[in-house]
Design an enzyme around this catalytic site. Structure first.
Site, PDB file in Angstrom:
ATOM      1  N   LYS A  22      -1.951  70.133  39.421  1.00  0.00           N
ATOM      2  CA  LYS A  22      -2.103  69.612  38.054  1.00  0.00           C
ATOM      3  C   LYS A  22      -2.496  70.727  37.088  1.00  0.00           C
ATOM      4  O   LYS A  22      -1.896  70.877  36.025  1.00  0.00           O
ATOM      5  CB  LYS A  22      -3.172  68.514  38.040  1.00  0.00           C
ATOM      6  CG  LYS A  22      -3.616  68.098  36.661  1.00  0.00           C
ATOM      7  CD  LYS A  22      -4.659  67.002  36.696  1.00  0.00           C
ATOM      8  CE  LYS A  22      -6.085  67.469  36.721  1.00  0.00           C
ATOM      9  NZ  LYS A  22      -6.571  68.036  35.453  1.00  0.00           N
ATOM     10  N   ASN A  23      -3.520  71.493  37.469  1.00  0.00           N
ATOM     11  CA  ASN A  23      -4.060  72.482  36.535  1.00  0.00           C
ATOM     12  C   ASN A  23      -3.157  73.698  36.338  1.00  0.00           C
ATOM     13  O   ASN A  23      -3.394  74.502  35.447  1.00  0.00           O
ATOM     14  CB  ASN A  23      -5.460  72.937  36.969  1.00  0.00           C
ATOM     15  CG  ASN A  23      -6.501  71.867  36.696  1.00  0.00           C
ATOM     16  OD1 ASN A  23      -6.195  70.831  36.091  1.00  0.00           O
ATOM     17  ND2 ASN A  23      -7.722  72.092  37.147  1.00  0.00           N
ATOM     18  N   CYS A 123     -12.453  64.652  30.662  1.00  0.00           N
ATOM     19  CA  CYS A 123     -13.526  64.243  31.578  1.00  0.00           C
ATOM     20  C   CYS A 123     -14.889  64.415  30.931  1.00  0.00           C
ATOM     21  O   CYS A 123     -15.139  65.384  30.220  1.00  0.00           O
ATOM     22  CB  CYS A 123     -13.489  65.114  32.834  1.00  0.00           C
ATOM     23  SG  CYS A 123     -12.355  64.566  34.085  1.00  0.00           S
ATOM     24  N   ARG A 128     -18.363  70.840  26.659  1.00  0.00           N
ATOM     25  CA  ARG A 128     -17.053  71.492  26.720  1.00  0.00           C
ATOM     26  C   ARG A 128     -16.460  71.856  25.353  1.00  0.00           C
ATOM     27  O   ARG A 128     -15.475  71.266  24.898  1.00  0.00           O
ATOM     28  CB  ARG A 128     -16.079  70.633  27.515  1.00  0.00           C
ATOM     29  CG  ARG A 128     -16.593  70.296  28.891  1.00  0.00           C
ATOM     30  CD  ARG A 128     -15.594  69.584  29.721  1.00  0.00           C
ATOM     31  NE  ARG A 128     -14.554  70.456  30.239  1.00  0.00           N
ATOM     32  CZ  ARG A 128     -13.577  70.038  31.028  1.00  0.00           C
ATOM     33  NH1 ARG A 128     -13.502  68.786  31.365  1.00  0.00           N
ATOM     34  NH2 ARG A 128     -12.672  70.875  31.466  1.00  0.00           N
ATOM     35  N   ASP A 313     -14.560  72.380  40.523  1.00  0.00           N
ATOM     36  CA  ASP A 313     -13.708  71.219  40.810  1.00  0.00           C
ATOM     37  C   ASP A 313     -13.765  70.767  42.275  1.00  0.00           C
ATOM     38  O   ASP A 313     -13.155  69.762  42.635  1.00  0.00           O
ATOM     39  CB  ASP A 313     -12.248  71.516  40.422  1.00  0.00           C
ATOM     40  CG  ASP A 313     -12.027  71.401  38.929  1.00  0.00           C
ATOM     41  OD1 ASP A 313     -12.979  71.047  38.199  1.00  0.00           O
ATOM     42  OD2 ASP A 313     -10.895  71.685  38.470  1.00  0.00           O
ATOM     43  N   ARG A 405      -5.218  60.366  37.353  1.00  0.00           N
ATOM     44  CA  ARG A 405      -5.010  61.550  36.513  1.00  0.00           C
ATOM     45  C   ARG A 405      -4.735  62.787  37.363  1.00  0.00           C
ATOM     46  O   ARG A 405      -4.100  63.724  36.886  1.00  0.00           O
ATOM     47  CB  ARG A 405      -6.261  61.828  35.665  1.00  0.00           C
ATOM     48  CG  ARG A 405      -6.511  60.818  34.566  1.00  0.00           C
ATOM     49  CD  ARG A 405      -7.638  61.284  33.669  1.00  0.00           C
ATOM     50  NE  ARG A 405      -7.488  62.708  33.409  1.00  0.00           N
ATOM     51  CZ  ARG A 405      -8.491  63.568  33.281  1.00  0.00           C
ATOM     52  NH1 ARG A 405      -9.728  63.173  33.372  1.00  0.00           N
ATOM     53  NH2 ARG A 405      -8.260  64.840  33.056  1.00  0.00           N
TER      54      ARG A 405
HETATM   55  C1  UD1 Z   1     -10.385  74.261  33.626  1.00  0.00           C
HETATM   56  C2  UD1 Z   1      -9.837  73.192  34.530  1.00  0.00           C
HETATM   57  C3  UD1 Z   1     -10.965  72.315  35.044  1.00  0.00           C
HETATM   58  C4  UD1 Z   1     -12.025  73.186  35.712  1.00  0.00           C
HETATM   59  C5  UD1 Z   1     -12.480  74.308  34.793  1.00  0.00           C
HETATM   60  C6  UD1 Z   1     -13.413  75.306  35.446  1.00  0.00           C
HETATM   61  C7  UD1 Z   1      -7.601  72.743  33.677  1.00  0.00           C
HETATM   62  C8  UD1 Z   1      -6.697  71.789  32.981  1.00  0.00           C
HETATM   63  N1  UD1 Z   1      -8.892  72.369  33.787  1.00  0.00           N
HETATM   64  O1  UD1 Z   1     -11.021  73.586  32.530  1.00  0.00           O
HETATM   65  O2  UD1 Z   1     -10.417  71.403  35.987  1.00  0.00           O
HETATM   66  O3  UD1 Z   1     -13.155  72.376  36.000  1.00  0.00           O
HETATM   67  O4  UD1 Z   1     -11.330  75.054  34.340  1.00  0.00           O
HETATM   68  O5  UD1 Z   1     -12.813  75.880  36.548  1.00  0.00           O
HETATM   69  O6  UD1 Z   1      -7.192  73.770  34.183  1.00  0.00           O
HETATM   70  N2  UD1 Z   1     -16.516  77.044  27.497  1.00  0.00           N
HETATM   71  C9  UD1 Z   1     -17.078  77.326  26.286  1.00  0.00           C
HETATM   72  N3  UD1 Z   1     -16.250  77.485  25.213  1.00  0.00           N
HETATM   73  C10 UD1 Z   1     -14.904  77.399  25.315  1.00  0.00           C
HETATM   74  C11 UD1 Z   1     -14.329  77.116  26.561  1.00  0.00           C
HETATM   75  C12 UD1 Z   1     -15.165  76.941  27.652  1.00  0.00           C
HETATM   76  O7  UD1 Z   1     -18.295  77.419  26.150  1.00  0.00           O
HETATM   77  O8  UD1 Z   1     -14.211  77.577  24.301  1.00  0.00           O
HETATM   78  C13 UD1 Z   1     -17.391  76.859  28.676  1.00  0.00           C
HETATM   79  C14 UD1 Z   1     -17.292  75.437  29.251  1.00  0.00           C
HETATM   80  O9  UD1 Z   1     -18.126  74.536  28.593  1.00  0.00           O
HETATM   81  C15 UD1 Z   1     -17.689  75.680  30.692  1.00  0.00           C
HETATM   82  C16 UD1 Z   1     -17.113  77.064  30.994  1.00  0.00           C
HETATM   83  O10 UD1 Z   1     -16.912  77.683  29.723  1.00  0.00           O
HETATM   84  O11 UD1 Z   1     -19.083  75.739  30.802  1.00  0.00           O
HETATM   85  C17 UD1 Z   1     -15.821  77.071  31.767  1.00  0.00           C
HETATM   86  O12 UD1 Z   1     -14.891  76.208  31.135  1.00  0.00           O
HETATM   87  P1  UD1 Z   1     -13.318  76.470  31.205  1.00  0.00           P
HETATM   88  O13 UD1 Z   1     -13.030  77.466  32.279  1.00  0.00           O
HETATM   89  O14 UD1 Z   1     -12.820  76.751  29.839  1.00  0.00           O
HETATM   90  O15 UD1 Z   1     -12.775  75.069  31.652  1.00  0.00           O
HETATM   91  P2  UD1 Z   1     -11.417  74.377  31.213  1.00  0.00           P
HETATM   92  O16 UD1 Z   1     -10.379  75.401  30.952  1.00  0.00           O
HETATM   93  O17 UD1 Z   1     -11.703  73.361  30.190  1.00  0.00           O
END
Ligand code: UD1
Length: 427
Positions: A22-23, A123, A128, A313, A405
């Protein structure tokens, strides 16, 4: 409302086919916006999140052709053609359903010079934010405005220009968004402290197949030489490493033996070592990964961190598995601040877990008991299924739309290896 009923206590035996990730599939689908030629993705999983993104792409003007639409088809083939982008607006109604829809921001901005995207939902595992996505796009010259729940990004006249981005925190989504924007920016972009999850490697390989110039793939420093246009390509989505890990947990907790067809051990990072420490026997086969667990599991300590460390995850599923291991386990969640919502539900099944801050102490119990439980997010839902497979009696899992999902044909796959699991209700 549909529910899943699991009657536990049956060791899983047989083979499970692992679906496309999915990711990986979600960012790959967004990459279709970057070219007016067709992008064909093979091994696409059948999941609600994929449907949501198809819907969004379609309303941007991307035409979509899906082969293998029957419920029994694995590995569907999706061809996307963004001949003409007719709208650069990603509306609240679609974006609120899934956070990954924010990944259209970089591609739309790079291709059309502007994009307006609703702030995402997804989620409920913490606040986030998307500040890192926006900071990175600003480094390529984008002007960002936030109004009424929407992000409006505008590229300079003549398009985005290469720049240097140094992420203060590793972010999977922000790395994907900026990578997709940078491939069409003028000149060179350097991304420091980039995420190096296998799904990012998959995206980079697909972009390279479309004509992008990217160096450092698989490392924390990506260098992109922008090109003026990309062309079409055909690309196979990688197998889902989180689905793989989830079925390893399910096999281990039931003391079973299952071969996971198509699973790739070299994408699993620290997860495989964690399984081995816990007493799960894992062997690579020509077709995937063979999992065996004949004796009682042992408690271990886990701390989540970016790849190749232990993935957030997999935290909930491991917690379920360790809840009936011998001895105590300490789990530390360092990526998301609100990712222990499965703890009270596992507690209802007899698990002994105490949470303090971002650390959970799991004291292994001899036996779990079936109970009615509530799924709260995607991976938490899977942890309840895993616990239910080992529990005595019947576990009834409510709110299973979360599972749909991210887990393709969950009940079919588990029933085929001997689990007593069914979906009821609906309509
Ligand atoms: C992706 C995955 C999700 C997984 C996560 C961490 C997809 C669709 N989703 O989510 O399943 O749990 O990686 O491996 O691939 N953060 C900020 N600011 C930002 C972006 C992130 O502070 O602009 C923080 C987040 O709150 C979190 C950390 O960075 O604490 C990591 O998040 P991130 O790696 O961005 O997760 P996703 O890409 O949303």
């Amino acid at each position: 409302m549909e529910k899943i009923i699991v009657r536990g206590g049956k060791p899983l035996q047989g083979k499970i086919r692992i679906s496309g990730a999915k990711n990986a599939a979600l960012p790959l689908m967004c990459a279709s916006i970057l070219t007016d030629e067709p992008l064909t993705l093979r091994n696409l999983p059948r999941l609600a999140d994929i449907d949501t993104l198809q819907h969004l792409l379609n309303q941007h003007g991307v035409s979509l052709t899906l082969e293998g639409s029957r419920p029994e088809d694995f590995g569907r083939v999706l061809t996307m053609k963004a001949g003409n982008i007719t709208s650069t607006l990603a509306p609240y109604d679609i974006v609120r359903r899934m956070r990954a829809t924010v990944l259209v921001l970089g591609p739309l901005l790079a291709r059309c010079g502007e994009a307006t995207v609703s702030l995402p939902g997804g989620c409920a595992i913490g606040t986030r934010p998307i500040d890192l996505h926006l900071m990175a796009l600003e480094k390529l010259g984008a002007k960002i405005e936030l109004t009424a729940g929407y992000v409006k990004a505008i590229a300079p006249k003549g398009g985005l220009v290469g720049g240097t981005i140094n992420f203060p925190t590793v972010s999977v989504g922000a790395t994907e968004n900026i990578l997709m924007a940078a491939v069409l920016a003028r000149g060179e972009t350097v991304i420091e402290n980039a995420a190096c999850e296998p799904e990012i490697v998959d995206l980079a390989h697909c972009l390279q197949a479309m004509g992008a110039g990217i160096d450092g793939v698989g490392t924390g420093r990506l260098t992109v030489q922008g090109v003026s246009r990309l062309h079409g390509a055909t690309y196979a989505v990688m197998p889902d490493r989180i689905e793989t890990g989830s079925y390893i947990c399910a096999t281990a907790i039931t003391g079973g033996e299952v071969e996971l067809l198509g699973a790739r051990a070299n994408t699993m990072g620290a997860v495989l070592q964690a399984f081995e420490l816990a007493g799960v026997v894992i062997n690579e086969t020509v077709n995937g990964i063979l999992v065996k667990c004949g004796s009682r599991l042992r408690g271990i300590n886990i701390s989540t961190a970016p790849y190749p460390s232990f993935p957030t995850d997999m935290q909930a599923q491991f917690m379920a598995m360790l809840s009936c291991a011998e001895g105590a386990s300490v789990i530390t969640e360092s990526i998301f601040e609100n990712r222990y919502m499965h703890v009270p539900e596992l507690g209802r099944m007899g698990a002994d877990i105490t949470v303090r801050g971002n650390t959970a102490t799991v004291r292994g119990v001899a036996e779990l008991n079936g109970a009615p439980v509530m799924a709260t997010d995607l991976r938490a839902s899977m942890s309840l299924v895993i616990a239910g497979l080992a529990a005595k009696g019947e576990t009834i899992i409510n709110r299973i739309y979360h599972l749909d999902r991210g887990y393709e044909r969950l009940e079919d796959k588990l029933s085929a290896v001997g689990a007593d699991i069914e979906r009821i209700g609906g309509g």
